[in-house]
Scaffold this motif. Structure first.
Motif, PDB file in Angstrom:
ATOM      1  N   LEU A 113      69.781  83.859   5.313  1.00 39.21           N
ATOM      2  CA  LEU A 113      70.099  82.443   5.465  1.00 39.21           C
ATOM      3  C   LEU A 113      71.502  82.246   6.037  1.00 39.21           C
ATOM      4  CD1 LEU A 113      68.616  80.961   2.156  1.00 39.21           C
ATOM      5  CD2 LEU A 113      67.684  80.788   4.465  1.00 39.21           C
ATOM      6  N   THR A 114      72.444  83.099   5.624  1.00 42.82           N
ATOM      7  CA  THR A 114      73.806  82.995   6.141  1.00 42.82           C
ATOM      8  C   THR A 114      73.848  83.275   7.636  1.00 42.82           C
ATOM      9  OG1 THR A 114      74.650  83.712   3.992  1.00 42.82           O
ATOM     10  CG2 THR A 114      76.163  83.848   5.856  1.00 42.82           C
ATOM     11  N   VAL A 115      73.136  84.313   8.044  1.00 44.99           N
ATOM     12  CA  VAL A 115      73.089  84.623   9.477  1.00 44.99           C
ATOM     13  C   VAL A 115      72.447  83.469  10.244  1.00 44.99           C
ATOM     14  CG1 VAL A 115      72.135  86.202  11.190  1.00 44.99           C
ATOM     15  CG2 VAL A 115      73.058  87.104   9.049  1.00 44.99           C
ATOM     16  N   GLY A 116      71.384  82.911   9.677  1.00 41.33           N
ATOM     17  CA  GLY A 116      70.748  81.776  10.330  1.00 41.33           C
ATOM     18  C   GLY A 116      71.686  80.587  10.458  1.00 41.33           C
ATOM     19  N   ALA A 117      72.462  80.323   9.406  1.00 41.88           N
ATOM     20  CA  ALA A 117      73.419  79.212   9.456  1.00 41.88           C
ATOM     21  C   ALA A 117      74.492  79.462  10.512  1.00 41.88           C
ATOM     22  CB  ALA A 117      74.055  79.009   8.083  1.00 41.88           C
ATOM     23  N   ALA A 118      74.992  80.702  10.574  1.00 46.41           N
ATOM     24  CA  ALA A 118      76.005  81.032  11.576  1.00 46.41           C
ATOM     25  C   ALA A 118      75.445  80.886  12.994  1.00 46.41           C
ATOM     26  CB  ALA A 118      76.521  82.453  11.348  1.00 46.41           C
ATOM     27  N   ARG A 119      74.214  81.328  13.182  1.00 48.47           N
ATOM     28  CA  ARG A 119      73.588  81.212  14.521  1.00 48.47           C
ATOM     29  C   ARG A 119      73.390  79.748  14.900  1.00 48.47           C
ATOM     30  NH1 ARG A 119      70.431  84.886  17.610  1.00 48.47           N
ATOM     31  NH2 ARG A 119      69.094  83.794  19.126  1.00 48.47           N
ATOM     32  N   GLY A 135      73.979  83.459  20.714  1.00 46.37           N
ATOM     33  CA  GLY A 135      73.207  83.706  19.504  1.00 46.37           C
ATOM     34  C   GLY A 135      73.151  85.175  19.138  1.00 46.37           C
ATOM     35  N   ARG A 136      72.967  86.048  20.129  1.00 47.64           N
ATOM     36  CA  ARG A 136      72.920  87.487  19.834  1.00 47.64           C
ATOM     37  C   ARG A 136      74.266  87.987  19.313  1.00 47.64           C
ATOM     38  NH1 ARG A 136      69.821  87.678  24.665  1.00 47.64           N
ATOM     39  NH2 ARG A 136      71.720  88.166  25.844  1.00 47.64           N
ATOM     40  N   GLU A 137      75.348  87.541  19.932  1.00 44.81           N
ATOM     41  CA  GLU A 137      76.666  88.012  19.503  1.00 44.81           C
ATOM     42  C   GLU A 137      76.995  87.551  18.085  1.00 44.81           C
ATOM     43  OE1 GLU A 137      81.332  87.825  20.993  1.00 44.81           O
ATOM     44  OE2 GLU A 137      79.725  86.961  22.209  1.00 44.81           O
ATOM     45  N   VAL A 138      76.716  86.283  17.798  1.00 39.71           N
ATOM     46  CA  VAL A 138      76.999  85.763  16.459  1.00 39.71           C
ATOM     47  C   VAL A 138      76.092  86.421  15.424  1.00 39.71           C
ATOM     48  CG1 VAL A 138      76.887  83.696  15.028  1.00 39.71           C
ATOM     49  CG2 VAL A 138      77.914  83.580  17.287  1.00 39.71           C
ATOM     50  N   SER A 139      74.828  86.597  15.744  1.00 40.15           N
ATOM     51  CA  SER A 139      73.909  87.233  14.799  1.00 40.15           C
ATOM     52  C   SER A 139      74.334  88.662  14.495  1.00 40.15           C
ATOM     53  CB  SER A 139      72.486  87.208  15.365  1.00 40.15           C
ATOM     54  OG  SER A 139      72.041  85.888  15.569  1.00 40.15           O
ATOM     55  N   ARG A 140      74.774  89.379  15.518  1.00 45.22           N
ATOM     56  CA  ARG A 140      75.201  90.757  15.291  1.00 45.22           C
ATOM     57  C   ARG A 140      76.441  90.808  14.391  1.00 45.22           C
ATOM     58  NH1 ARG A 140      74.923  91.997  20.090  1.00 45.22           N
ATOM     59  NH2 ARG A 140      77.074  91.576  20.731  1.00 45.22           N
ATOM     60  N   THR A 141      77.417  89.951  14.683  1.00 50.69           N
ATOM     61  CA  THR A 141      78.637  89.955  13.875  1.00 50.69           C
ATOM     62  C   THR A 141      78.380  89.446  12.458  1.00 50.69           C
ATOM     63  OG1 THR A 141      79.929  89.531  15.878  1.00 50.69           O
ATOM     64  CG2 THR A 141      81.004  89.108  13.774  1.00 50.69           C
ATOM     65  N   ALA A 142      77.651  88.335  12.358  1.00 53.06           N
ATOM     66  CA  ALA A 142      77.376  87.776  11.036  1.00 53.06           C
ATOM     67  C   ALA A 142      76.451  88.671  10.228  1.00 53.06           C
ATOM     68  CB  ALA A 142      76.757  86.384  11.181  1.00 53.06           C
TER      69      ALA A 142
END
Length: 614
Positions: free
Chosen positions: A130-136, A73-80
């Motif tokens: 919202l996009t970051v939330g969807a990616a996470r 989750g941290r890695e995806v949130s940082r990238t997204a």
């Protein structure tokens, strides 16, 4: 009346135009948001699937499911988060350009303002969140299976029965929605067709691995015969790693289906309108007069031999108040005013109920789709509001079929001209259709009409009868512009997705390429393998995308026009060529690094160079 209400009373077109623009912007935004979420989820799932071995190793050495989910989750949130921030910043100039384009092309009606308060520019930040939330969320769902697995169990099927069942359900729902579009009319049919296309694309995305495996099996013989060793390698790898090919097929299906639906729907509507316009005409001559045709000029034309009938035409618009899902809504409809005792001698409107001979002040004829949507029939009452603000309750005299060619509302000229806001210019018809005797000589008839008009109407011109131009509904120009923006944005997003997905897949195949070079695969064989894989991806994506678009389009076209959908050949070739080119580029471009693996065998101390496959 004070404040903003004064402006609404002065500019009566603003309210229906605002509703039309809001509906268009909402549909375009929803389509783009859905495509973006589908793209993000697909990319995140593929990236984590390629790291499946790494995640399983972490579970094996003692990482808890919570730690694994937190790290992902941290890695995806940082990238997204970084990507979403750049997207939010780029949306501001894009919004300003679209706002300026709507104003430059006259898509806004008089009195309609599109305010841009300061808080509007904060909306992209909310969208980014919202996009970051969807990616996470997509990342957590993608790694849930690995996180739940026991440390000792590092194997397992990559794709379960749940995904297959969900894909089958989505395909069934999309087919059912297309069936709904086939039996409905108007906006209901269009909404059902759009939902069918979206659902079918989602179903294809869920069933991507199985579709890719079936495509490889279907193309097994051509791959081996045309690709040689490279084709054989592509077949083996495609069968063993169908999930990888399925992830690559999904964006191709996406770009083909969405662009096909958008372009074909507009082309089919235009073709059907042109066909109706060509079939609606019975007159032999057309008279046009920019300054208008007085009633005396039309009467003299009717008395001229060999003229048998004259119908003056006046374009206008009316406002219809109706309810949609329980909410009041104003809709501006194109209307046509006609002179004479009835236009049946010059126009064939395909009357289904009633008679146009009964059309006079106080009555109205409506199109069949509008009558079905409003529950109207001859004798019913329809309340309309005119340009001058007057509201009239009109009795329905007839219901006709060919509303795309002439408009959804047909009125007596005196009824329409009596409520115009354009002064004297709006009280005179600017065009007239002239029917002549069947046995009359066309040249002599035209000469007789021209002599009559020389003294009766200054500046009038006579020409061979041409179909009337299809009317433009309120907001149609804005709709065309927004549709073009939507098609361009979706196509560009899908093309970037194809490139990103294929680039991601090829980046995770470094060890595979190195191993193939060690065991003797030549660079040419690897290139042919990648070319064969690109052909499989393009063939599967284009076929599924065409089916996903054709099914709802066929249902919609039969519901609205009773014919098959149409798409200009150059647009179909452009869609197929662009998808194929992007797929080939995304597959073959990363393969440039395979040549650098030529010395892999010696570098690892095998003492031998790569040997060719026999």
């Amino acid at each position: 009346m004070a404040g903003p209400a004064r402006g609404e009373a002065e500019h009566l077109r603003a309210a229906p135009a605002r509703s039309a623009l809001l509906d268009l912007l909402g549909s375009v935004t929803a389509a783009l948001a859905l495509v973006a979420l589908l793209v993000i989820c697909s990319l995140v799932a593929q990236a984590l699937h390629q790291r499946d071995g790494e995640l399983r190793l972490l579970r094996t050495i003692g990482a808890t499911p919570r730690q694994l989910r937190a790290a992902v989750g941290r890695e995806v949130s940082r990238t997204a988060g970084r990507a979403a921030l750049w997207g939010a910043l780029g949306s501001v100039p894009a919004f300003l350009l679209l706002h300026r384009a709507l104003a430059a092309r006259g898509a806004r009606s008089a009195g309609l303002e599109l305010p841009t308060p300061a808080w509007t520019f904060l909306l992209p930040l909310g969208t980014a969140a919202l996009t970051v939330g969807a990616a996470r969320l997509a990342a957590l769902l993608a790694c849930a299976r690995v996180a739940r697995a026991r440390p000792a169990r590092t194997g397992g099927a990559a794709y379960g029965k749940g995904r297959r069942a969900a894909g089958i359900v989505a395909l069934a729902a999309g087919t059912g929605s297309a069936g709904t579009a086939a039996v409905q009319r108007g906006e209901t049919a269009a909404a059902a067709a759009g939902a069918a296309a979206v659902t079918l694309v989602i179903g294809c995305a869920l069933l991507g691995p199985w579709i890719a495996a079936a495509t490889v099996r279907l193309l097994r013989t051509p791959l081996r015969r045309l690709g040689g060793t490279g084709g054989w390698l592509a077949e083996v790898h495609g069968s063993a790693l169908s999930g990888r090919l399925g992830a690559a097929v999904t964006p191709v299906v996406l770009v083909t289906a969405f662009t096909g639906v958008q372009l074909s729907a507009a082309a089919t509507a235009d073709a059907h309108a042109d066909d109706q316009a060509a079939r609606v005409l019975r007159a032999g001559l057309t008279v046009t007069a920019p300054g208008g045709l007085p009633a005396a000029a039309l009467d003299r034309l009717r008395a001229t031999a060999p003229v048998t009938a004259v119908t003056g035409l006046t374009r206008g618009t009316v406002v219809l108040a109706r309810k949609e899902t329980g909410e009041p809504r104003l809709e501006r409809l194109p209307a046509l005013g006609v002179t004479g005792r009835g236009p049946a001698a010059t126009l064939d409107l395909g009357v289904r109920e009633g008679s146009l001979a009964a059309l006079r002040p106080g009555t109205v004829a409506v199109g069949a789709d509008r009558a079905r949507a409003q529950g109207l029939r001859p004798g019913s009452t329809l309340r309309l509001r005119f340009d001058d603000g007057a509201e009239r309750a009109l009795r329905v005299a007839a219901v006709y079929e060919r509303s795309l060619a002439l408009g959804e509302v047909l009125l007596s000229h005196r009824e329409l001209a009596g409520h115009t806001s354009r002064g004297r210019a709006g009280t005179l018809p600017t065009r007239a259709l002239v029917a002549v005797a069947p046995d009359a000589d066309p040249r002599q008839a035209r000469a007789a009409v021209r002599r009559t008009l020389e003294t009766a109407a200054e500046g009038a011109r006579v020409s061979a009868a041409r179909p009337p131009a299809p009317p433009r509904a309120e907001g149609e120009e804005a709709g065309r512009l927004l549709s073009a923006v939507a098609v361009t944005a979706i196509a560009a997003l899908a093309a970037l997705t194809v490139l990103s997905t294929l680039r991601l897949i090829q980046a995770g195949r470094g060890r595979e390429f190195a191993l193939l070079r060690v065991v003797g695969a030549a660079p040419g064989q690897l290139h042919r393998m990648l070319l064969a894989e690109a052909c499989v991806v393009a063939a599967a994506g284009l076929t599924l995308g065409a089916v996903a678009a054709l099914l709802p389009l066929t249902a919609l076209s039969f519901a609205l026009a009773g014919s098959l959908p149409s798409l200009p050949l150059w647009q179909a070739v452009a869609i197929a060529g662009s998808a194929t080119a992007v797929t080939a580029a995304g597959t073959l471009w990363p393969a440039r690094g395979t040549d650098r693996a030529r010395g892999t065998g010696r570098a690892r101390g095998t003492g031998r160079g790569p040997q060719r496959f026999r």
